[in-house]
Write a protein that holds these residues in place. Sequence first.
Motif, PDB file in Angstrom:
ATOM      1  N   THR A  90      19.536-120.695 -79.066  1.00  0.00           N
ATOM      2  CA  THR A  90      20.013-121.765 -80.026  1.00  0.00           C
ATOM      3  C   THR A  90      20.732-122.005 -79.988  1.00  0.00           C
ATOM      4  OG1 THR A  90      19.309-119.803 -81.609  1.00  0.00           O
ATOM      5  CG2 THR A  90      20.031-121.250 -82.386  1.00  0.00           C
ATOM      6  N   LEU A  91      22.006-121.918 -79.134  1.00  0.00           N
ATOM      7  CA  LEU A  91      23.102-123.012 -78.724  1.00  0.00           C
ATOM      8  C   LEU A  91      23.228-123.448 -77.137  1.00  0.00           C
ATOM      9  CD1 LEU A  91      25.675-120.502 -80.717  1.00  0.00           C
ATOM     10  CD2 LEU A  91      24.686-122.366 -81.693  1.00  0.00           C
ATOM     11  N   GLY A  92      22.105-123.054 -76.302  1.00  0.00           N
ATOM     12  CA  GLY A  92      22.011-123.844 -75.119  1.00  0.00           C
ATOM     13  C   GLY A  92      23.371-123.785 -74.222  1.00  0.00           C
ATOM     14  N   LYS A  93      23.510-124.651 -73.511  1.00  0.00           N
ATOM     15  CA  LYS A  93      24.882-124.737 -72.906  1.00  0.00           C
ATOM     16  C   LYS A  93      25.985-124.738 -72.976  1.00  0.00           C
ATOM     17  CE  LYS A  93      21.761-124.906 -68.465  1.00  0.00           C
ATOM     18  NZ  LYS A  93      21.489-125.313 -67.095  1.00  0.00           N
ATOM     19  N   THR A  94      26.102-125.254 -74.676  1.00  0.00           N
ATOM     20  CA  THR A  94      27.254-126.106 -75.214  1.00  0.00           C
ATOM     21  C   THR A  94      28.387-124.823 -75.487  1.00  0.00           C
ATOM     22  OG1 THR A  94      25.798-125.343 -77.671  1.00  0.00           O
ATOM     23  CG2 THR A  94      25.814-127.525 -76.995  1.00  0.00           C
ATOM     24  N   VAL A  95      27.590-123.688 -75.218  1.00  0.00           N
ATOM     25  CA  VAL A  95      29.216-122.392 -75.315  1.00  0.00           C
ATOM     26  C   VAL A  95      28.957-121.390 -74.126  1.00  0.00           C
ATOM     27  CG1 VAL A  95      28.468-122.218 -78.022  1.00  0.00           C
ATOM     28  CG2 VAL A  95      26.957-120.645 -76.610  1.00  0.00           C
ATOM     29  N   ASN A  96      30.465-120.834 -74.231  1.00  0.00           N
ATOM     30  CA  ASN A  96      30.464-120.196 -73.271  1.00  0.00           C
ATOM     31  C   ASN A  96      29.552-118.945 -73.817  1.00  0.00           C
ATOM     32  OD1 ASN A  96      31.294-118.644 -70.753  1.00  0.00           O
ATOM     33  ND2 ASN A  96      33.329-119.532 -71.132  1.00  0.00           N
ATOM     34  N   LEU A  97      29.374-118.026 -73.289  1.00  0.00           N
ATOM     35  CA  LEU A  97      29.377-116.638 -73.588  1.00  0.00           C
ATOM     36  C   LEU A  97      29.500-115.452 -72.800  1.00  0.00           C
ATOM     37  CD1 LEU A  97      24.856-117.232 -73.416  1.00  0.00           C
ATOM     38  CD2 LEU A  97      26.886-117.570 -75.557  1.00  0.00           C
ATOM     39  N   ALA A  98      30.796-116.203 -72.078  1.00  0.00           N
ATOM     40  CA  ALA A  98      31.476-114.856 -71.695  1.00  0.00           C
ATOM     41  C   ALA A  98      32.290-113.987 -72.420  1.00  0.00           C
ATOM     42  CB  ALA A  98      32.038-115.240 -70.441  1.00  0.00           C
ATOM     43  N   PRO A  99      32.847-114.458 -73.352  1.00  0.00           N
ATOM     44  CA  PRO A  99      33.755-113.985 -74.485  1.00  0.00           C
ATOM     45  C   PRO A  99      32.481-112.921 -75.234  1.00  0.00           C
ATOM     46  CG  PRO A  99      34.338-115.645 -74.431  1.00  0.00           C
ATOM     47  CD  PRO A  99      32.940-116.461 -74.037  1.00  0.00           C
ATOM     48  N   LEU A 100      31.794-113.383 -75.532  1.00  0.00           N
ATOM     49  CA  LEU A 100      30.303-112.572 -76.077  1.00  0.00           C
ATOM     50  C   LEU A 100      29.977-111.566 -75.352  1.00  0.00           C
ATOM     51  CD1 LEU A 100      29.111-112.527 -78.961  1.00  0.00           C
ATOM     52  CD2 LEU A 100      27.219-113.166 -77.867  1.00  0.00           C
ATOM     53  N   LYS A 101      30.054-111.908 -74.596  1.00  0.00           N
ATOM     54  CA  LYS A 101      28.957-110.900 -73.416  1.00  0.00           C
ATOM     55  C   LYS A 101      30.406-109.731 -73.428  1.00  0.00           C
ATOM     56  CE  LYS A 101      26.058-113.661 -71.036  1.00  0.00           C
ATOM     57  NZ  LYS A 101      26.230-114.452 -69.286  1.00  0.00           N
ATOM     58  N   ARG A 102      31.553-109.541 -72.759  1.00  0.00           N
ATOM     59  CA  ARG A 102      33.278-108.912 -72.602  1.00  0.00           C
ATOM     60  C   ARG A 102      32.638-108.432 -74.040  1.00  0.00           C
ATOM     61  NH1 ARG A 102      36.741-108.479 -75.456  1.00  0.00           N
ATOM     62  NH2 ARG A 102      39.163-108.004 -74.028  1.00  0.00           N
ATOM     63  N   ASN A 103      32.556-108.660 -74.800  1.00  0.00           N
ATOM     64  CA  ASN A 103      33.176-108.059 -76.677  1.00  0.00           C
ATOM     65  C   ASN A 103      32.074-107.371 -76.573  1.00  0.00           C
ATOM     66  OD1 ASN A 103      35.391-109.178 -77.307  1.00  0.00           O
ATOM     67  ND2 ASN A 103      34.360-110.969 -78.581  1.00  0.00           N
ATOM     68  N   TYR A 104      29.944-107.113 -76.535  1.00  0.00           N
ATOM     69  CA  TYR A 104      29.620-106.424 -76.334  1.00  0.00           C
ATOM     70  C   TYR A 104      29.456-105.340 -75.282  1.00  0.00           C
ATOM     71  CZ  TYR A 104      27.442-109.402 -79.824  1.00  0.00           C
ATOM     72  OH  TYR A 104      26.754-110.048 -81.234  1.00  0.00           O
ATOM     73  N   PHE A 105      29.870-105.617 -74.218  1.00  0.00           N
ATOM     74  CA  PHE A 105      30.012-104.795 -73.105  1.00  0.00           C
ATOM     75  C   PHE A 105      31.186-103.845 -73.636  1.00  0.00           C
ATOM     76  CE2 PHE A 105      32.607-102.956 -69.782  1.00  0.00           C
ATOM     77  CZ  PHE A 105      31.726-102.281 -69.089  1.00  0.00           C
ATOM     78  N   PHE A 106      32.561-104.159 -74.242  1.00  0.00           N
ATOM     79  CA  PHE A 106      33.366-102.600 -74.622  1.00  0.00           C
ATOM     80  C   PHE A 106      32.741-101.735 -75.619  1.00  0.00           C
ATOM     81  CE2 PHE A 106      36.667-105.518 -72.746  1.00  0.00           C
ATOM     82  CZ  PHE A 106      37.302-104.381 -71.631  1.00  0.00           C
TER      83      PHE A 106
END
Length: 270
Positions: A230-246
């Motif tokens: 939906t958002l493409g490369k306009t956002v950095n998904l790293a924080p979301l991946k980190r949160n979902y990992f925890f």
Amino acid sequence: MRVVDYNNYNLANQNSYCSLQKKCDRPSFQAHYQEERQESSPAVKTLVSAGLLQAFAMFLQKASQWCGNKLMQGKEFTTKENIIKTAKSMVDNNKLDVYVDLIDENNINKYPAHLHEALGPVARGENAFYADNLKLAVAPKNKPSLILHELGHAINASKGKFLRFLQKSRGYVAAVPTALVLLNSAFKREDNKPNFIERNAGLIGFSAFLPTIIEEGLASLRGLKAAKGTLGKTVNLAPLKRNYFFAWLTYVIAGLGLGVAAKQSFIENK
């Protein structure tokens, strides 16, 4: 002041030692000693095992709390508007029949009173959930990115019986330790050695939680995929991946905890 004659003292001790050694060399004494040792060894081993399992259970509890804190302290990966946009695309693209909401203390009262106990932690920013029976997906207003994971659960529930089974299996895992103890009576023992269930109770307990671990991971992957699509490369998904990992780690830890509980159930019933 008393003066000790060490020559006589050592000689007396040597005589006592020899007398004790002769006594210990007797077959009856040795047999009695071996018998006592054999009887006490399993009890000591059981006590040590119980202590180690309890210590590990306490460690798992602390680890789960730490992961939960890391999740809630994590930064949001984008704006609330972008998250709502992504959530809407997940609902529309998968034709989901689900009500989606972000909860806080200001809007919780629009829900019936009997739901407040479940929604209270969400309003306080401590939880998020999808309830298939209510067709309701909610997340804290101060942590909106969690709604994408919950919609991942909604998608899983709509994708067939197997994924629905994975999702529903968590409702039965609490009964696993007791079920294993009952099932154990059907297995034969040989020479008083632990049978298959007793030897593998921890692994069986953890395996019973694997469907939940897999389904939770899949829900997060669906949320990540939707955000990227939906958002493409306009956002950095790293924080979301980190949160979902925890968040996912808390379920892995819960699986280990179930394995410990299953093992403990056999030690307590010895």
